[in-house]
Write a protein that holds these residues in place. Structure first.
Motif, mmCIF file in Angstrom:
data_model
loop_
_atom_site.group_PDB
_atom_site.id
_atom_site.type_symbol
_atom_site.label_atom_id
_atom_site.label_comp_id
_atom_site.label_asym_id
_atom_site.label_seq_id
_atom_site.Cartn_x
_atom_site.Cartn_y
_atom_site.Cartn_z
ATOM 1 N N LEU A 52 7.018 0.449 -20.932
ATOM 2 C CA LEU A 52 6.339 0.088 -19.401
ATOM 3 C C LEU A 52 7.679 0.384 -18.515
ATOM 4 C CD1 LEU A 52 4.077 -0.040 -17.795
ATOM 5 C CD2 LEU A 52 4.330 -2.559 -17.847
ATOM 6 N N LYS A 53 7.526 1.448 -17.687
ATOM 7 C CA LYS A 53 8.762 1.575 -16.637
ATOM 8 C C LYS A 53 8.114 1.356 -15.113
ATOM 9 C CE LYS A 53 11.282 2.473 -20.084
ATOM 10 N NZ LYS A 53 12.280 1.356 -20.727
ATOM 11 N N LYS A 54 6.664 1.549 -15.164
ATOM 12 C CA LYS A 54 6.178 1.662 -13.665
ATOM 13 C C LYS A 54 4.841 1.089 -13.820
ATOM 14 C CE LYS A 54 7.623 4.990 -11.138
ATOM 15 N NZ LYS A 54 7.794 6.181 -10.364
ATOM 16 N N VAL A 55 4.464 0.593 -12.662
ATOM 17 C CA VAL A 55 3.077 -0.121 -12.426
ATOM 18 C C VAL A 55 2.765 0.303 -11.172
ATOM 19 C CG1 VAL A 55 1.735 -2.045 -12.415
ATOM 20 C CG2 VAL A 55 3.983 -2.060 -13.933
ATOM 21 N N VAL A 56 1.456 0.765 -11.117
ATOM 22 C CA VAL A 56 0.712 1.256 -9.850
ATOM 23 C C VAL A 56 -0.293 0.390 -9.370
ATOM 24 C CG1 VAL A 56 -0.523 3.128 -8.981
ATOM 25 C CG2 VAL A 56 1.033 3.734 -10.848
ATOM 26 N N PHE A 57 -0.302 0.218 -8.005
ATOM 27 C CA PHE A 57 -1.106 -0.797 -7.355
ATOM 28 C C PHE A 57 -1.931 -0.154 -6.164
ATOM 29 C CE2 PHE A 57 1.975 -3.637 -9.359
ATOM 30 C CZ PHE A 57 0.986 -4.727 -9.769
ATOM 31 N N ILE A 58 -3.115 -0.482 -6.132
ATOM 32 C CA ILE A 58 -3.852 0.301 -4.855
ATOM 33 C C ILE A 58 -3.896 -0.739 -3.650
ATOM 34 C CG2 ILE A 58 -5.989 1.321 -4.339
ATOM 35 C CD1 ILE A 58 -4.491 2.695 -6.597
ATOM 36 N N ASP A 59 -3.763 -0.377 -2.563
ATOM 37 C CA ASP A 59 -3.587 -1.129 -1.495
ATOM 38 C C ASP A 59 -4.762 -0.798 -0.657
ATOM 39 O OD1 ASP A 59 -2.644 -3.204 0.340
ATOM 40 O OD2 ASP A 59 -1.913 -1.810 1.545
ATOM 41 N N SER A 60 -5.676 -1.515 -0.557
ATOM 42 C CA SER A 60 -7.106 -1.041 0.295
ATOM 43 C C SER A 60 -8.098 -2.168 0.156
ATOM 44 C CB SER A 60 -7.566 0.303 -0.470
ATOM 45 O OG SER A 60 -8.790 0.681 0.133
ATOM 46 N N THR A 61 -8.880 -2.128 1.351
ATOM 47 C CA THR A 61 -9.986 -3.023 1.215
ATOM 48 C C THR A 61 -11.004 -2.452 -0.084
ATOM 49 O OG1 THR A 61 -11.175 -1.542 2.857
ATOM 50 C CG2 THR A 61 -10.145 -3.443 3.812
ATOM 51 N N TRP A 62 -11.460 -3.371 -0.469
ATOM 52 C CA TRP A 62 -12.168 -3.184 -1.738
ATOM 53 C C TRP A 62 -13.625 -2.247 -1.613
ATOM 54 C CZ3 TRP A 62 -10.347 -4.241 -6.202
ATOM 55 C CH2 TRP A 62 -9.292 -5.034 -6.167
ATOM 56 N N ASN A 63 -13.917 -1.925 -0.451
ATOM 57 C CA ASN A 63 -14.963 -0.886 -0.329
ATOM 58 C C ASN A 63 -14.488 0.332 0.226
ATOM 59 O OD1 ASN A 63 -14.052 -1.375 2.290
ATOM 60 N ND2 ASN A 63 -15.959 -2.018 3.241
ATOM 61 N N GLN A 64 -13.057 0.370 0.293
ATOM 62 C CA GLN A 64 -12.542 1.645 0.447
ATOM 63 C C GLN A 64 -11.689 2.403 -1.018
ATOM 64 O OE1 GLN A 64 -10.067 0.862 3.574
ATOM 65 N NE2 GLN A 64 -11.565 1.600 5.296
ATOM 66 N N THR A 65 -11.671 1.272 -1.804
ATOM 67 C CA THR A 65 -11.132 1.765 -3.283
ATOM 68 C C THR A 65 -11.595 3.064 -4.008
ATOM 69 O OG1 THR A 65 -12.297 0.279 -4.558
ATOM 70 C CG2 THR A 65 -10.256 -0.604 -3.564
#
Length: 274
Positions: free
Chosen positions: A175-188
């Motif tokens: 594992l070299k990279k981890v992706v996260f989503i930054d958003s309100t839950w109703n916009q994901t």
């Protein structure tokens, strides 16, 4: 820090953190808003668009955190910068965190064997299982089917498979990279359904409960803010994958979060709302 922190109340969780002195934040709060040295915007503590301290905060007074993996944050374009905790990660772990604004997404096609997406999707797996997918994929690089199309791993893996997975420490970890989503839950939905993310293994963090003061009504309390998700992921990675004792190495990721939490809690108590 004890391993059962996720089972405690938010107040106890944040009180137990091994943090750098927050006197700099207390002093800045008393002074009030100050200018960003780059964009001249009026901010408190830091500029959430330039990711730098404001003029009233001496450079270098914020702690720096070194992460065990690189972090990509995909930010929804309608996410309010001032309300997002993604800026905390960039400020405190600037060498290891990159923020993209959707629809700008990196091309992960050539990195699919070393990247995971942290999101509570229906097909999300545990951290250990996600790492085992990557390990198996790297051991069989002639495998042409997308990694996410592989059969779900049997939770009762054999001793040899478990041993192989556990050996993926600092030297053999894929594992070299981890992706996260930054958003309100109703916009994901728009971001998470983007075809450029469909090949990534999803890892869920379902055992933790949020302390975020802007938690959205109607959503489960296991839906974490961005900085909480990053913090819990790297702590789990440190303990479960690198197999090291945890001594607060990443606690300063919650440097701003814990301070703001206490400010809001105290204000509510003073107003009789708690």
């Amino acid at each position: 820090m004890s391993s059962n922190k996720q089972d405690t109340s938010g107040n106890n969780l944040l009180e137990e953190l091994k943090l750098s002195s927050q006197v700099v934040l207390e002093t800045a709060q008393k002074k009030g808003r100050s200018k960003c040295p780059k964009c001249n915007g009026s901010r408190m503590f830091y500029c959430y668009t330039c990711y730098v301290p404001v003029e009233s905060v001496p450079t270098g007074d914020f702690p720096t955190v070194k992460l065990p993996v690189k972090i990509d944050i995909i930010k929804h374009p309608n996410e309010t910068d001032g309300k997002s905790t993604a800026a905390h990660a960039k400020l405190l772990a600037h060498e290891d965190v990159t923020i993209y604004t959707y629809p700008s997404i990196p091309d992960y096609d050539k990195q699919i064997h070393e990247v995971v997406l942290v999101f509570p999707s229906p097909n999300a797996v545990s951290l250990k299982e996600g790492l085992q997918y990557l390990t198996q994929y790297n051991q069989n690089k002639d495998f042409t089917e997308p990694i996410t199309k592989r059969p779900r791993l049997d939770p009762d893996t054999s001793d040899s498979e478990d041993k192989d997975m556990k050996s993926a420490g600092e030297e053999n970890n894929h594992l070299k990279k981890v992706v996260f989503i930054d958003s309100t839950w109703n916009q994901t939905s728009k971001i998470i359904s983007d075809e450029r993310l469909q090949g990534l293994v999803s890892v869920g963090l379902t055992e933790r409960k949020t302390c975020f003061w802007r938690h959205q009504k109607g959503s489960p309390d296991t839906y974490l803010s961005t900085i909480e998700a990053i913090y819990y992921f790297v702590v789990d990675f440190h303990k479960q994958i690198l197999e090291k004792d945890y001594n607060g190495e990443y606690d300063n990721l919650l440097f701003f979060f814990s301070f703001m939490y206490k400010l809001i809690r105290d204000a509510k108590q003073a107003a009789g709302k708690l």
